[in-house]
Design an enzyme around this catalytic site. Structure first.
Site, PDB file in Angstrom:
ATOM      1  N   GLU A 100      18.024   5.753  -2.319  1.00  0.00           N
ATOM      2  CA  GLU A 100      16.566   5.933  -2.321  1.00  0.00           C
ATOM      3  C   GLU A 100      15.846   4.592  -2.473  1.00  0.00           C
ATOM      4  O   GLU A 100      16.316   3.719  -3.204  1.00  0.00           O
ATOM      5  CB  GLU A 100      16.160   6.839  -3.487  1.00  0.00           C
ATOM      6  CG  GLU A 100      15.937   8.279  -3.091  1.00  0.00           C
ATOM      7  CD  GLU A 100      14.617   8.525  -2.361  1.00  0.00           C
ATOM      8  OE1 GLU A 100      14.079   7.595  -1.734  1.00  0.00           O
ATOM      9  OE2 GLU A 100      14.118   9.653  -2.433  1.00  0.00           O
ATOM     10  N   ASP A 101      14.696   4.481  -1.842  1.00  0.00           N
ATOM     11  CA  ASP A 101      13.893   3.261  -1.969  1.00  0.00           C
ATOM     12  C   ASP A 101      13.245   3.163  -3.347  1.00  0.00           C
ATOM     13  O   ASP A 101      13.370   2.166  -4.044  1.00  0.00           O
ATOM     14  CB  ASP A 101      12.825   3.202  -0.866  1.00  0.00           C
ATOM     15  CG  ASP A 101      12.022   4.505  -0.738  1.00  0.00           C
ATOM     16  OD1 ASP A 101      12.266   5.470  -1.500  1.00  0.00           O
ATOM     17  OD2 ASP A 101      11.137   4.558   0.135  1.00  0.00           O
ATOM     18  N   ASP A 104       9.400   7.652  -8.158  1.00  0.00           N
ATOM     19  CA  ASP A 104       8.106   7.606  -8.842  1.00  0.00           C
ATOM     20  C   ASP A 104       8.014   8.833  -9.747  1.00  0.00           C
ATOM     21  O   ASP A 104       8.503   8.822 -10.874  1.00  0.00           O
ATOM     22  CB  ASP A 104       7.017   7.562  -7.768  1.00  0.00           C
ATOM     23  CG  ASP A 104       5.623   7.383  -8.336  1.00  0.00           C
ATOM     24  OD1 ASP A 104       5.507   6.986  -9.503  1.00  0.00           O
ATOM     25  OD2 ASP A 104       4.643   7.643  -7.612  1.00  0.00           O
ATOM     26  N   PHE A 153       1.388   0.161  -6.852  1.00  0.00           N
ATOM     27  CA  PHE A 153       1.770   0.622  -5.521  1.00  0.00           C
ATOM     28  C   PHE A 153       2.343  -0.551  -4.738  1.00  0.00           C
ATOM     29  O   PHE A 153       1.646  -1.523  -4.467  1.00  0.00           O
ATOM     30  CB  PHE A 153       0.569   1.225  -4.798  1.00  0.00           C
ATOM     31  CG  PHE A 153       0.958   1.890  -3.511  1.00  0.00           C
ATOM     32  CD1 PHE A 153       1.437   3.188  -3.511  1.00  0.00           C
ATOM     33  CD2 PHE A 153       0.868   1.204  -2.307  1.00  0.00           C
ATOM     34  CE1 PHE A 153       1.826   3.798  -2.331  1.00  0.00           C
ATOM     35  CE2 PHE A 153       1.253   1.812  -1.118  1.00  0.00           C
ATOM     36  CZ  PHE A 153       1.727   3.111  -1.135  1.00  0.00           C
ATOM     37  N   ARG A 166       6.125  -2.159   6.320  1.00  0.00           N
ATOM     38  CA  ARG A 166       7.549  -1.893   6.075  1.00  0.00           C
ATOM     39  C   ARG A 166       8.399  -3.120   6.402  1.00  0.00           C
ATOM     40  O   ARG A 166       9.467  -3.313   5.839  1.00  0.00           O
ATOM     41  CB  ARG A 166       8.038  -0.723   6.952  1.00  0.00           C
ATOM     42  CG  ARG A 166       7.426   0.629   6.603  1.00  0.00           C
ATOM     43  CD  ARG A 166       8.205   1.732   7.307  1.00  0.00           C
ATOM     44  NE  ARG A 166       7.480   3.000   7.347  1.00  0.00           N
ATOM     45  CZ  ARG A 166       7.460   3.895   6.358  1.00  0.00           C
ATOM     46  NH1 ARG A 166       8.110   3.653   5.244  1.00  0.00           N
ATOM     47  NH2 ARG A 166       6.789   5.022   6.499  1.00  0.00           N
TER      48      ARG A 166
HETATM   49  P1  5GP Z   1       8.333  10.812  -5.927  1.00  0.00           P
HETATM   50  O1  5GP Z   1       8.658  12.195  -5.455  1.00  0.00           O
HETATM   51  O2  5GP Z   1       9.416  10.165  -6.759  1.00  0.00           O
HETATM   52  O3  5GP Z   1       6.982  10.752  -6.613  1.00  0.00           O
HETATM   53  O4  5GP Z   1       8.066   9.981  -4.642  1.00  0.00           O
HETATM   54  C1  5GP Z   1       8.986   9.218  -4.024  1.00  0.00           C
HETATM   55  C2  5GP Z   1       8.383   8.732  -2.718  1.00  0.00           C
HETATM   56  O5  5GP Z   1       6.982   8.367  -2.858  1.00  0.00           O
HETATM   57  C3  5GP Z   1       9.088   7.467  -2.297  1.00  0.00           C
HETATM   58  O6  5GP Z   1      10.243   7.744  -1.546  1.00  0.00           O
HETATM   59  C4  5GP Z   1       8.001   6.762  -1.515  1.00  0.00           C
HETATM   60  O7  5GP Z   1       7.989   7.229  -0.191  1.00  0.00           O
HETATM   61  C5  5GP Z   1       6.691   7.177  -2.191  1.00  0.00           C
HETATM   62  N1  5GP Z   1       6.254   6.159  -3.160  1.00  0.00           N
HETATM   63  C6  5GP Z   1       6.227   6.254  -4.505  1.00  0.00           C
HETATM   64  N2  5GP Z   1       5.782   5.122  -5.060  1.00  0.00           N
HETATM   65  C7  5GP Z   1       5.504   4.273  -4.042  1.00  0.00           C
HETATM   66  C8  5GP Z   1       5.012   2.925  -3.987  1.00  0.00           C
HETATM   67  O8  5GP Z   1       4.732   2.232  -4.982  1.00  0.00           O
HETATM   68  N3  5GP Z   1       4.883   2.389  -2.735  1.00  0.00           N
HETATM   69  C9  5GP Z   1       5.182   3.083  -1.605  1.00  0.00           C
HETATM   70  N4  5GP Z   1       5.003   2.441  -0.439  1.00  0.00           N
HETATM   71  N5  5GP Z   1       5.639   4.348  -1.620  1.00  0.00           N
HETATM   72  C10 5GP Z   1       5.807   4.938  -2.840  1.00  0.00           C
END
Ligand code: 5GP
Length: 186
Positions: A100-101, A104, A153, A166
């Site tokens: 995973e990238d 959050d 962010f 990206r």
């Molecule tokens: P979660 O379900 O953990 O809230 O969300 C994960 C997804 O939200 C990540 O895979 C990503 O696509 C997006 N996301 C969450 N935080 C960031 C951030 O700081 N920057 C970006 N570009 N995407 C984020």
């Protein structure tokens, strides 16, 4: 116009990210030698991380890609996600590493881990590049973590703002002027 002009701050520069990805690759090689794991990644944000991580792993393995979208909008996400692209091969009996990238709230991955678990893999571990624990709503077991970052962010190294940035080679924070003052919804 250069993309770099829109960056307020470089949070993790190219060399720092590369060095950590190499370390993560080495950790995975140590743990997965002889196990032929499958790296499961979620498009599109994890693409750059996956591409570098897999090349830091000198062992037999395969990859598979999924694409998901959240129901609802922004932070209202219920944790229900829609599968836009499913696995291309069964993972039953396989050692799965979810790549995973960024984590959050954790809601997306929480859903995904349950979804993958129902397919009876031998094991599932999570490898994430960025951990943003400040807004966590679902507890996620992170087995391999690149960096813990503050609640900002971030863009670059695969991560987008409105599909842009990206291709930035580092992880940075956008200038507020780009998104009109208020932090962008993510
Ligand atoms: P979660 O379900 O953990 O809230 O969300 C994960 C997804 O939200 C990540 O895979 C990503 O696509 C997006 N996301 C969450 N935080 C960031 C951030 O700081 N920057 C970006 N570009 N995407 C984020």
């Amino acid at each position: 116009m250069s993309l770099h002009h829109d960056v307020e701050e470089v949070l993790l520069d190219t060399d720092t990210v590369a060095a950590r990805v190499t370390e993560l690759g080495a950790e995975l090689v140590r743990d997965y030698t002889g196990r032929d794991p499958v790296l499961v990644s979620v498009l599109k944000g994890s693409l750059v991380f996956l591409a570098d991580l897999m090349r830091a792993m000198d062992l037999p393995m395969s990859i598979d890609l999924m694409e998901v979208s959240s129901y609802g909008s922004g932070t209202e996400s219920s944790g229900q996600v829609r599968i836009l692209k499913d696995l291309s091969k069964p993972i039953e009996g396989r050692d799965v590493i979810v790549v995973e990238d960024i984590i959050d709230t954790g809601l997306t991955l929480n859903y995904l881990l349950r979804y993958l678990g129902e397919r009876h893999p031998a094991s599932i571990k999570v490898c994430c590049l960025l951990d943003k624990p400040a807004r966590r709503l679902a507890e996620i077991p992170i087995d391999y973590r690149g960096f813990t970052i503050p609640d900002r962010f971030v863009i670059g190294y695969g991560l987008d703002y409105d599909e842009r940035y990206r291709n930035l080679p580092y992880i940075g924070v956008l200038k507020p002027s780009v998104y009109g003052g208020a932090p962008p919804e993510d």
